[in-house]
Write an enzyme that holds these catalytic residues in place. Sequence first.
Site, PDB file in Angstrom:
ATOM      1  N   HIS A   1       1.570  -8.448   4.119  1.00 28.76           N
ATOM      2  CA  HIS A   1       1.200  -7.140   3.609  1.00 28.76           C
ATOM      3  C   HIS A   1      -0.129  -6.743   4.237  1.00 28.76           C
ATOM      4  O   HIS A   1      -0.946  -7.601   4.581  1.00 28.76           O
ATOM      5  CB  HIS A   1       1.087  -7.192   2.081  1.00 28.76           C
ATOM      6  CG  HIS A   1       1.127  -5.841   1.438  1.00 28.76           C
ATOM      7  ND1 HIS A   1       0.004  -5.052   1.338  1.00 28.76           N
ATOM      8  CD2 HIS A   1       2.138  -5.145   0.868  1.00 28.76           C
ATOM      9  CE1 HIS A   1       0.338  -3.926   0.726  1.00 28.76           C
ATOM     10  NE2 HIS A   1       1.615  -3.946   0.441  1.00 28.76           N
TER      11      HIS A   1
ATOM     12  N   CYS B   1      14.175 -16.352  19.383  1.00 30.35           N
ATOM     13  CA  CYS B   1      14.649 -15.966  20.707  1.00 30.35           C
ATOM     14  C   CYS B   1      15.993 -15.250  20.591  1.00 30.35           C
ATOM     15  O   CYS B   1      16.809 -15.571  19.732  1.00 30.35           O
ATOM     16  CB  CYS B   1      14.794 -17.187  21.606  1.00 30.35           C
ATOM     17  SG  CYS B   1      13.232 -18.048  21.878  1.00 30.35           S
TER      18      CYS B   1
ATOM     19  N   CYS C   1       1.645 -11.904  -9.249  1.00 36.16           N
ATOM     20  CA  CYS C   1       0.722 -11.072 -10.013  1.00 36.16           C
ATOM     21  C   CYS C   1       0.967 -11.245 -11.507  1.00 36.16           C
ATOM     22  O   CYS C   1       2.053 -10.902 -12.006  1.00 36.16           O
ATOM     23  CB  CYS C   1       0.889  -9.611  -9.628  1.00 36.16           C
ATOM     24  SG  CYS C   1      -0.166  -8.511 -10.578  1.00 36.16           S
TER      25      CYS C   1
ATOM     26  N   CYS D   1      -4.820  -3.862 -12.972  1.00 37.22           N
ATOM     27  CA  CYS D   1      -4.656  -4.149 -11.549  1.00 37.22           C
ATOM     28  C   CYS D   1      -6.044  -4.321 -10.976  1.00 37.22           C
ATOM     29  O   CYS D   1      -6.888  -3.417 -11.090  1.00 37.22           O
ATOM     30  CB  CYS D   1      -3.920  -3.011 -10.847  1.00 37.22           C
ATOM     31  SG  CYS D   1      -3.963  -3.109  -9.039  1.00 37.22           S
TER      32      CYS D   1
ATOM     33  N   GLU E   1      -2.610  -5.812   2.892  1.00 37.50           N
ATOM     34  CA  GLU E   1      -3.724  -6.143   2.016  1.00 37.50           C
ATOM     35  C   GLU E   1      -4.214  -7.580   2.161  1.00 37.50           C
ATOM     36  O   GLU E   1      -5.166  -7.968   1.480  1.00 37.50           O
ATOM     37  CB  GLU E   1      -3.332  -5.910   0.548  1.00 37.50           C
ATOM     38  CG  GLU E   1      -3.021  -4.471   0.202  1.00 37.50           C
ATOM     39  CD  GLU E   1      -2.546  -4.326  -1.230  1.00 37.50           C
ATOM     40  OE1 GLU E   1      -2.923  -5.153  -2.087  1.00 37.50           O
ATOM     41  OE2 GLU E   1      -1.788  -3.389  -1.511  1.00 37.50           O
TER      42      GLU E   1
ATOM     43  N   THR F   1       5.566  -3.401   1.527  1.00 38.87           N
ATOM     44  CA  THR F   1       6.678  -4.216   1.036  1.00 38.87           C
ATOM     45  C   THR F   1       8.000  -3.749   1.643  1.00 38.87           C
ATOM     46  O   THR F   1       8.856  -4.570   1.991  1.00 38.87           O
ATOM     47  CB  THR F   1       6.750  -4.138  -0.498  1.00 38.87           C
ATOM     48  OG1 THR F   1       6.660  -2.760  -0.921  1.00 38.87           O
ATOM     49  CG2 THR F   1       5.619  -4.908  -1.147  1.00 38.87           C
TER      50      THR F   1
ATOM     51  N   ILE G   1      -2.922   4.428  -2.580  1.00 39.83           N
ATOM     52  CA  ILE G   1      -2.111   4.956  -3.683  1.00 39.83           C
ATOM     53  C   ILE G   1      -2.231   4.094  -4.938  1.00 39.83           C
ATOM     54  O   ILE G   1      -2.118   4.579  -6.059  1.00 39.83           O
ATOM     55  CB  ILE G   1      -0.629   5.084  -3.245  1.00 39.83           C
ATOM     56  CG1 ILE G   1       0.218   5.822  -4.286  1.00 39.83           C
ATOM     57  CG2 ILE G   1      -0.034   3.714  -2.945  1.00 39.83           C
ATOM     58  CD1 ILE G   1      -0.077   7.293  -4.368  1.00 39.83           C
ATOM     59  N   ASN G   2      -2.512   2.799  -4.746  1.00 40.74           N
ATOM     60  CA  ASN G   2      -2.605   1.876  -5.878  1.00 40.74           C
ATOM     61  C   ASN G   2      -3.951   1.985  -6.591  1.00 40.74           C
ATOM     62  O   ASN G   2      -4.712   1.035  -6.679  1.00 40.74           O
ATOM     63  CB  ASN G   2      -2.382   0.428  -5.411  1.00 40.74           C
ATOM     64  CG  ASN G   2      -0.960   0.195  -4.952  1.00 40.74           C
ATOM     65  OD1 ASN G   2      -0.163   1.121  -4.882  1.00 40.74           O
ATOM     66  ND2 ASN G   2      -0.646  -1.036  -4.621  1.00 40.74           N
TER      67      ASN G   2
END
Length: 743
Positions: A531, A114, A665, A381, A533, A556, A411-412
């Site tokens: 995120h 608040c 990760c 990845c 994702e 991020t 982009i990843n």
Amino acid sequence: MDARAAASSSSPFFSISPTPDSTPKPPSLFKLPPPKFRILKTLKCLPRPFSCSGATFSPSQTVESAPLKLRPLAAEFRSLPDPVERVKRLLRYASLLPPLPNSARVDSNRVMGCTAQVWLEASLSRDGRMRFASDSDSEITRGFCYCLVSVLDGASPEEVLAVKTDDLGDFNVGFNGGQRSRANTWHNVLVTMQKKTRALVAEREGKAPFDPFPSLVVAADGISAKGSYAEAQLPNDGNAIERKLWVGNGWPLKSLPNGALSHNIVPLRRTNAARFLFPDVFKVQELVNVLKEKKIGVVAHFYMDPEVQGILTAAQKQWPHIHISDSLVMADSAVKMAKAGCKFVTVLGVDFMSENVRAILDQAGFPEVGVYRMSNERIGCSLADAAATPSYMSYLEAASKAPPSLHVVYINTALETKAFAHELVPTITCTSSNVVQTILQAFAQVPDLHIWYGPDSYMGANIVELFQQMTKMTNDEIAEIHPEHTRYSIEALLPRLHYYQEGTCIVHHLFGHEVVEKINEMYSDAFLTAHFEVPGEMFSLAMEAKRRGMGVVGSTQNILDFIKQRVQEALDRNVNDHLQFVLGTESGMVTSIVAAVRSMLNSSQSGDKVKVEIVFPVSSDSITKASSSSPADLKSIKMGDVILPVIPGVASGEGCSIHGGCASCPYMKMNSLSSLLKVCHHLPDETNSLTPYEAQRFKFQTPNGKLIADVGCEPILHMRHFQASKKLPEKLVTDILQPHSRT
């Protein structure tokens, strides 16, 4: 207080559609006594059952009775077309709210989020009814509190929990174009009421409460950790000469020399200040010296190990060619470093990031600048791997047969994926912060377009959900998101928006049902960050929080900016405050967050009044102790088709177990400080000992006989054009409309 002035400052949040004069106004919800006879008495003394506009609700009624009680209140506010009259009504109700004693104005009763300071006290009576009392330092906010307490004080727990934040939207005093305002108190006080209700019911039934998530508490004078996972973010320093001592709830009492313990103080297992804030000066200097001597730039992702980020952050003060960011900005920073004279660029990230840096440097005219990764093994990845499968190529084959089509690729992904995709169907890259605008602009520029997004399934589903929510907005609200769209156009594009359904990030995959349930139980009144994702449940929770000014969904960088904005608002208020943020992304973000928050607290005169808690929504059991074995000896974990090693923490000797639910990760943690120093010390690589560390330069050709590096960069350059002009480039539009002319 001048009601008209108050309305002027708050009018966007009190604006309503004019009500025709012929519409009869309902009677006032509460019969207010004349001011001179007004006697303030505690609401707990009001007779029960509580009578509201002639409707009496008894405990035997259904759980819908509390929402029903809100209807005449909503009708009362809707009957006041003049914003000034609405403010006056709130001020009249504020005068009826009994003040809370100072003993109840404590941090545990604060309502977070608040603009004003708000306190809420809750208890569960013997007859199973919820009792509420509230107060605020703002008169308008006191009016909000009076309305909610008057409706819900004395209700059953089921009735309290049955009220939805959407029920408060009927008042038409909360939001205007999604902006944050004092009127968010309606929502934040309700959420806090429900959180306290759940806790009291669980206590009454003898149920074990949820263990809190681990967290870091950042203050101007230090930082503390709660829970083993949070402690793992604070590597132990054996040279610490002073330990911080903490009372049972985790708040600092005072700092004393070792051994000076009193009976009611427990020592924190990680006793020193965070080493990512105060890194080893010798390691910092060693890194700075070699970077300066050999003109080496460093680009690193936000998800690095905290110790590595701490070293890099400290080294930045002596060597400016170090940059920590999201994946998109890494390549931009590398180009700037090359222009400034750096002969080498080291990349702390996964392999597709170093590939992108290599390709962008070549495109920018710096092929002679060496680019090096941090491992002689593959740094994978799961998301990029999902786009490098036959299944993804089949997905794009379908897209190529449904013109006009545009492939929007995250982009990843690997440069090779971008190249092969672009030859199948016109492709543009996107980030989590610009994907929505990219898609909306593409639909606006190309009639009857089909968009094929990939490879992140969760982000794709979240985009669809977001657009479905937009179909319930007004055209004015939609225009604020994108000026060329309306409800009709959003409804029309939804059937032509496709997303790949077999790709996930192994980290964001962990924000599923169990985590969301716990957040909803324990942290519903905290600021929620997510995120783009994350799975749909976490996305929906954060979007609901965003609508009431308590959350952010995005990249991020979006998350970092949101936290900084809320902290600055707290500092500007210059009151004692405790902000709690749930970090809905990879835990490596904490380094940048803590560094930014500490800087803000230390540079503000009110910094000692504000504490910021960063909550990691993971299980404390997600930490697995690594033995003295080498990483090669550790067991691997199979997640779908991906084999993941249990990577030991760089400084703490702790590893992350996927089964435990750790939002960290393991691939990113392969970028160690020792690897960085090894690569730097061996440059220039005259003996070719660093060949396995070199970023791959694609010399191979696509099926159409073009270089992978050239074709793979085109979707990135298309995005650059979009970022600069807010429009798709004409070349891309031509390729979409005339796909056969591209071959």
